[in-house]
Scaffold this active site. Structure first.
Site, PDB file in Angstrom:
ATOM      1  N   VAL A 191       0.852  -1.194   0.000  1.00  0.00           N
ATOM      2  CA  VAL A 191       0.000   0.000   0.000  1.00  0.00           C
ATOM      3  C   VAL A 191       0.890   1.247   0.000  1.00  0.00           C
ATOM      4  O   VAL A 191       1.865   1.316   0.743  1.00  0.00           O
ATOM      5  CB  VAL A 191      -0.884   0.033   1.276  1.00  0.00           C
ATOM      6  N   CYS A 192       0.537   2.236  -0.834  1.00  0.00           N
ATOM      7  CA  CYS A 192       1.214   3.528  -0.797  1.00  0.00           C
ATOM      8  C   CYS A 192       0.122   4.607  -0.745  1.00  0.00           C
ATOM      9  O   CYS A 192      -0.982   4.344  -0.284  1.00  0.00           O
ATOM     10  CB  CYS A 192       2.141   3.698  -2.002  1.00  0.00           C
ATOM     11  N   TYR A 193       0.408   5.799  -1.193  1.00  0.00           N
ATOM     12  CA  TYR A 193      -0.583   6.880  -1.153  1.00  0.00           C
ATOM     13  C   TYR A 193      -1.703   6.684  -2.168  1.00  0.00           C
ATOM     14  O   TYR A 193      -2.879   6.705  -1.845  1.00  0.00           O
ATOM     15  CB  TYR A 193       0.085   8.244  -1.399  1.00  0.00           C
TER      16      TYR A 193
END
EC number: 2.8.1.1
Length: 107
Positions: free
Chosen positions: A65-67
């Site tokens: 997961v990132c932004y």
């Protein structure tokens, strides 16, 4: 070449509801993680990735997961190259998750 797959938010929500055995890693900066993250996720950065690779199951699904779902693709591809069998990049990232599941954000 080992590669990763894209994962949509509704599928991740279902997997979490089913308590599917998966690893959920968040590659955003520590301050963003502290302000809110998907329950069950753990922060992953350059300082912790070595230990994670040693400890984590390489057979269980791994979700990155990132932004917004962009930098997680590079991280997922790299992790797939480290021997993880099933690696996913969360499309839309934490930003989209927070919009769609505001009740499912841990702080």
């Amino acid at each position: 070449m080992t590669t990763f797959q894209h994962l949509d938010i509704s599928t991740l929500a279902r997997w979490l509801d089913e308590r599917r055995g998966l690893a959920l890693v968040d590659i955003r900066d520590p301050q963003s993680f502290a302000q809110g993250h998907i329950p069950g996720s753990r922060p992953l950065d350059n300082d912790t990735v070595g230990a994670f690779i040693e400890e984590a199951s390489h057979e269980a699904p791994l979700v990155v997961v990132c932004y917004h779902g962009h930098s997680s693709q590079q991280a997922a591809a790299w992790l797939a190259g480290q021997g993880f069998a099933e690696v996913y990049s969360l499309d839309g990232g934490f930003t989209d998750w927070q919009i769609r599941h505001p009740d499912r954000v841990e702080r």
